[in-house]
Design an enzyme around this catalytic site. Structure first.
Site, PDB file in Angstrom:
ATOM      1  CE  LYS A  87       0.964   1.417   4.368  1.00  0.00           C
ATOM      2  NZ  LYS A  87       1.458   2.505   4.909  1.00  0.00           N
ATOM      3  CG  ASP A 101      -1.021  -0.348   7.719  1.00  0.00           C
ATOM      4  OD1 ASP A 101      -1.731   0.765   8.042  1.00  0.00           O
ATOM      5  OD2 ASP A 101       0.270  -0.109   7.595  1.00  0.00           O
TER       6      ASP A 101
HETATM    7  P1  ATP Z   1       3.996  -0.386   8.000  1.00  0.00           P
HETATM    8  O1  ATP Z   1       4.027   0.230   6.607  1.00  0.00           O
HETATM    9  O2  ATP Z   1       2.866  -1.388   8.066  1.00  0.00           O
HETATM   10  O3  ATP Z   1       4.452   0.647   9.018  1.00  0.00           O
HETATM   11  P2  ATP Z   1       6.649  -1.447   6.864  1.00  0.00           P
HETATM   12  O4  ATP Z   1       6.244  -1.802   5.488  1.00  0.00           O
HETATM   13  O5  ATP Z   1       7.333  -0.349   7.402  1.00  0.00           O
HETATM   14  O6  ATP Z   1       5.250  -1.332   7.825  1.00  0.00           O
HETATM   15  P3  ATP Z   1       7.273  -4.088   7.348  1.00  0.00           P
HETATM   16  O7  ATP Z   1       7.955  -4.367   6.141  1.00  0.00           O
HETATM   17  O8  ATP Z   1       5.794  -4.658   7.684  1.00  0.00           O
HETATM   18  O9  ATP Z   1       7.560  -2.545   7.654  1.00  0.00           O
HETATM   19  O10 ATP Z   1       8.095  -4.706   8.486  1.00  0.00           O
HETATM   20  C1  ATP Z   1       8.299  -4.143  10.045  1.00  0.00           C
HETATM   21  C2  ATP Z   1       8.629  -5.225  10.681  1.00  0.00           C
HETATM   22  O11 ATP Z   1       7.941  -6.267  10.941  1.00  0.00           O
HETATM   23  C3  ATP Z   1      10.181  -5.718  10.269  1.00  0.00           C
HETATM   24  O12 ATP Z   1      11.073  -5.622  11.384  1.00  0.00           O
HETATM   25  C4  ATP Z   1      10.090  -6.991   9.754  1.00  0.00           C
HETATM   26  O13 ATP Z   1      11.097  -7.791  10.113  1.00  0.00           O
HETATM   27  C5  ATP Z   1       8.911  -7.583  10.750  1.00  0.00           C
HETATM   28  N1  ATP Z   1       8.148  -8.552   9.978  1.00  0.00           N
HETATM   29  C6  ATP Z   1       7.695  -9.860  10.738  1.00  0.00           C
HETATM   30  N2  ATP Z   1       7.145 -10.526   9.752  1.00  0.00           N
HETATM   31  C7  ATP Z   1       7.191 -10.006   8.450  1.00  0.00           C
HETATM   32  C8  ATP Z   1       6.732 -10.279   7.273  1.00  0.00           C
HETATM   33  N3  ATP Z   1       6.261 -11.566   7.038  1.00  0.00           N
HETATM   34  N4  ATP Z   1       7.095  -9.679   6.194  1.00  0.00           N
HETATM   35  C9  ATP Z   1       7.806  -8.373   6.569  1.00  0.00           C
HETATM   36  N5  ATP Z   1       8.254  -7.959   7.704  1.00  0.00           N
HETATM   37  C10 ATP Z   1       7.885  -8.862   8.774  1.00  0.00           C
END
Ligand code: ATP
Length: 314
Positions: free
Chosen positions: A18, A145
């Site tokens: 997203k 989200d």
């Molecule tokens: P958001 O946009 O929802 O705030 P983000 O995109 O910035 O999140 P994510 O990629 O969701 O961040 O990663 C956040 C944390 O979650 C990381 O530390 C990651 O290692 C952990 N995590 C746990 N499971 C997963 C997964 N299946 N895929 C990605 N990250 C994961």
């Protein structure tokens, strides 16, 4: 990205990332959360999550960002699958394969996407027949989200982002995502946002989505949407990673209709006029050396959906 399920009997779900077209952040509440008003768009960067019955819980990660996610019980896909198993008394373990193409810790909801995908995949594998409301209720307990990623398209989010309302929108938009080497943690960015607001004595109003953004989406005009993009977390992301401002400014100078830090960053999202314009912008940004990787995508796209079931796979 087409990835065959790795195990016999696997269900595979494709799930998008997203971008927040607008993210308004209210004051910090006593429970530590911030009230949000946001408009989400699902974009065509996808993970694929496959689940199959197995004799113990395991996660196999593959793809560009595989080494950056946990493969134990902290993985958000595992947490989602276990939630479904507990709630419906399913006494089975799963092998979960994640083909990861959504940047990790990039503000694109990659973990939430895998959690949403796991919910849909478990529902299908275990034949639970959950309806949209039941899935959305489970999704909201896993993360703010996750409900949006289930439904996809465009939507307005309030509360912590999990309370969704439809928005009127037309057209397809063409994006370039500039991906940084190091992630930014969401709590760190919110803490910096609070710190800056306190330092500058900013009186924070209750968050509200702007009428300009809603009108731009209704019109389908990318120039209007580019001008209406807004993210209240951007000053905090720029404060923590000053080079992101340089990247955003460069993209706009190279012809993007708008540039914005995606969610809590550090990915920077650029809106372009057309598919061709997105190619041109990618070339210019690649030559500038200001980011590690560039991805083009379009939005809106569908939310989490099954792409292979045991009947069709193998
Ligand atoms: P958001 O946009 O929802 O705030 P983000 O995109 O910035 O999140 P994510 O990629 O969701 O961040 O990663 C956040 C944390 O979650 C990381 O530390 C990651 O290692 C952990 N995590 C746990 N499971 C997963 C997964 N299946 N895929 C990605 N990250 C994961």
């Amino acid at each position: 990205m087409t990835v065959a399920p790795t195990l016999p009997g696997a269900v595979t779900v494709r799930v998008p990332a997203k971008v927040n077209l607008e993210l308004r952040v209210g004051p910090r509440r006593p429970d530590g959360f911030h009230a949000l008003a946001t408009v989400y768009q699902a974009v065509s960067l996808h993970d694929e999550v496959s689940v199959a019955r197995w004799d113990e819980w395991q996660v196999v990660a593959a793809g560009a960002y595989a080494d950056r996610i946990p493969t134990d019980g902290d993985n958000l896909a595992v947490r989602a699958a276990r939630l479904v198993a507990d709630r419906w008394d399913v006494d089975e373990c799963l092998s979960i394969r994640i083909d990861k193409d959504i940047p990790v810790a990039g503000g694109m909801a990659g973990g939430s996407a895998d959690a949403a995908a796991a919910l849909v995949a478990c529902d299908q594998l275990w034949g639970l027949g959950l309806d949209r409301d039941e899935l959305a209720e489970l999704a909201a307990t896993l993360g703010s989200d996750v409900p949006f990623i289930l439904s996809g398209g465009n939507a307005m989010g309030s509360g912590r982002g999990e309370q969704l309302a439809p928005v009127l929108a037309r057209g397809t938009f063409h994006w370039v995502f500039a991906i940084s080497d190091t992630g930014l943690s969401t709590p760190e960015v919110y803490a910096e946002c609070d710190r800056l607001r306190e330092r500058d004595g900013i009186d924070v109003p209750e968050p509200q989505v702007s009428s300009e953004l809603m009108a731009a989406l209704r019109s389908g005009d990318p120039a209007l949407l580019g001008a209406a993009l807004h993210n209240d977390l951007e000053p905090a992301a720029f404060s923590l990673r000053p080079q992101l401002r340089e990247l955003r400014d460069a993209g706009v100078e190279f012809g993007a209709l708008g540039g914005i830090v995606s969610g809590s960053g550090p990915t920077v999202a650029f809106l372009t006029e057309s598919h061709e314009a997105s190619l041109d912008l990618s070339v210019s940004l690649a030559a500038s050396d200001l980011c590690r990787d560039l991805r083009r995508a379009k939005g809106p796209v569908h939310g989490a959906h099954v792409v292979a079931t045991p009947r069709h796979a193998d």
